[in-house]
Structure formats: structure tokens, C-alpha cells
Design a protein around this motif. Structure first.
Motif, PDB file in Angstrom:
ATOM      1  N   ILE A   5     -45.539  -2.753  -8.372  1.00  0.00           N
ATOM      2  CA  ILE A   5     -44.637  -2.439  -7.267  1.00  0.00           C
ATOM      3  C   ILE A   5     -43.543  -3.501  -7.247  1.00  0.00           C
ATOM      4  CG2 ILE A   5     -44.401  -2.184  -4.768  1.00  0.00           C
ATOM      5  CD1 ILE A   5     -47.370  -1.349  -4.725  1.00  0.00           C
ATOM      6  N   VAL A   7     -40.366  -5.282  -5.603  1.00  0.00           N
ATOM      7  CA  VAL A   7     -39.932  -5.494  -4.226  1.00  0.00           C
ATOM      8  C   VAL A   7     -38.598  -6.231  -4.177  1.00  0.00           C
ATOM      9  CG1 VAL A   7     -40.513  -6.586  -2.014  1.00  0.00           C
ATOM     10  CG2 VAL A   7     -42.327  -5.594  -3.449  1.00  0.00           C
ATOM     11  N   ASP A  52     -39.079  -0.533  -5.981  1.00  0.00           N
ATOM     12  CA  ASP A  52     -39.914   0.500  -5.376  1.00  0.00           C
ATOM     13  C   ASP A  52     -39.885   0.394  -3.856  1.00  0.00           C
ATOM     14  OD1 ASP A  52     -41.134   1.577  -7.863  1.00  0.00           O
ATOM     15  OD2 ASP A  52     -41.895  -0.472  -8.020  1.00  0.00           O
ATOM     16  N   LEU A  53     -39.554  -0.803  -3.368  1.00  0.00           N
ATOM     17  CA  LEU A  53     -39.619  -1.055  -1.927  1.00  0.00           C
ATOM     18  C   LEU A  53     -38.586  -2.099  -1.508  1.00  0.00           C
ATOM     19  CD1 LEU A  53     -41.384  -0.664   0.741  1.00  0.00           C
ATOM     20  CD2 LEU A  53     -42.523  -2.760   0.040  1.00  0.00           C
ATOM     21  N   ALA A 121     -44.990   1.784  -0.481  1.00  0.00           N
ATOM     22  CA  ALA A 121     -44.567   2.050  -1.857  1.00  0.00           C
ATOM     23  C   ALA A 121     -45.175   3.337  -2.399  1.00  0.00           C
ATOM     24  CB  ALA A 121     -44.940   0.872  -2.760  1.00  0.00           C
TER      25      ALA A 121
END
Length: 219
Positions: A5, A7, A52-53, A121
Motif C-alpha cells: 500500500i 501512501v 493507493d491512499l 486502501a
């Protein structure tokens, strides 16, 4: 095998930011790809890093949150946003802004942030138990108690799954419905409940015991 993930963090260079960086460094599946203390640069960085976030500190100044979220989604429709808030300054009205998938208080345990990041996510939403309680107490999106009777059985199924943190894609598989059909159900549910956002619909579902609540509620 875990999914990485990526960020992107917008935070005002505080000790909280130091803690966030340290927390992410301890998790093998979470990578901080970029950070800024200037929200005017966020859209450009979002395009550059394609995270993703996005984590956005609500204490950053000189920006209008609703416009920022709208601009981000216009440029990157896939953007998922998790906000950071100070518990003593938290404004419940931000949860009505479409595009915000969750909010974590800065005073919460690091593992809460990690759980929130993973949930958002994956397409789910996340609010702490404290925020849920504040929403219910202030009755955001207060509805007639008889509204539940006007929802069809299928509509109650859909909103119940949403209250458990499921996204539209997962609901469509579970109920054997096309994703457009799920969206149509959501539109009708919003109209019947007189709400404007997913978070308001979820709070209504929790108040009416539709869907399962979790500790540190993932909704």
C-alpha cells in the motif's frame, strides 16, 4: 503474500508526522512514497506518485477541504482519502464530503492508524468508535424512525453490508448483482433516507442495528 500500500502524506511537519513515518516504517506492506506540508502541491504529487491512499491532516491551513477533495478526484478518480483530526477541533460536517473514506484522531494508538490505512486502501471506510458516538449523539442525518419500514428487503441487505465496510464491488458479488444495480440501490437508499453521503447512510444503519459493528469501528 501481502499487497503493498503506497501512501502519500499531507501533514504540517509536526511530531505527529514523525510518529506516522515511524509507524509506517514498521509495517512491511505500507510504504510512504511522498509527503508535503503544502496542500497546493498535493494534486501534483498525487499524479506523480499515484499512491493507493492519501492521508490529509485537517489541521493544515489555507485550504477548503471539499474543494481539495473534488479537485483531487477530478484529476485522479481512484484517489482514496483518509483524514487526520484533532479530537478537540473535529467538525462532524466533514463526513458529509464525498470522497473522504475515513478519519482517525491523532491521539489514537498507532495500530489504529495502520488498520484504518489498510481498510481505506481496500475500498472500505473507517471511523473510530469515538467518531461514531459523536455522530449518533448529534444525529447527523437524523431520520424518521419509521423509515426502515420503507426500505425493501434488498435495500436493507445492501445498506447492512455497507455498514460492515463492504464496497460496491464486493456487495455485487455477494448479492449476485451488477455493480450498476448496486449503485442504483444506493441512489434509492440515499433518497429514502434523505442523506448525501455513504458515511451518513452508514450511521443511519448503525442506529437501526443494520450491519455489524466492530471495535474501532470499520464501516
Amino acid at each position: 503474500m501481502y499487497k503493498i500500500i503506497r501512501v502519500l502524506l499531507a501533514e504540517k511537519n509536526s511530531l505527529v508526522g514523525v510518529g506516522i513515518r515511524a509507524t509506517l516504517n514498521l509495517e512491511e506492506d505500507l510504504i510512504l512514497v511522498g509527503e508535503t506540508n503544502d496542500v497546493s502541491k498535493l494534486a501534483k504529487l498525487n499524479l506523480k506518485f499515484q499512491p493507493d491512499l492519501l492521508i490529509i491532516d485537517l489541521d493544515l491551513t489555507n485550504f477548503i477541504l471539499a474543494k481539495l477533495i473534488a479537485d483531487l478526484h477530478e484529476l485522479c478518480s481512484y484517489s482514496r482519502v483518509l483524514t487526520l483530526a484533532s479530537s478537540d477541533k473535529f467538525d462532524l460536517s466533514i463526513l458529509k464530503i464525498n470522497g473522504i473514506k475515513g478519519c482517525v484522531f491523532k491521539s489514537e494508538e498507532p495500530q489504529t492508524l495502520v488498520s484504518a490505512i489498510r481498510a481505506v486502501a481496500q475500498g472500505n471506510t473507517w471511523y473510530s468508535q469515538t467518531i461514531i458516538e459523536k455522530l449518533i449523539q448529534q444525529q447527523i442525518g437524523k431520520q424518521d424512525e419509521n423509515v426502515e419500514a420503507t426500505l425493501t428487503e434488498r435495500e436493507q441487505q445492501v445498506i447492512g453490508l455497507i455498514a460492515q465496510g463492504w464496497d460496491n464491488a464486493r456487495i455485487s458479488v455477494e448479492l449476485s448483482l451488477a455493480q450498476q444495480t448496486v449503485r442504483n440501490y444506493m441512489s434509492r437508499i440515499y433518497t429514502k433516507l434523505a442523506v448525501n453521503s455513504r458515511s451518513e447512510a452508514v450511521i443511519w444503519a448503525i442506529k437501526h442495528s443494520l450491519g455489524k459493528q466492530h471495535e474501532k469501528v470499520q464501516i
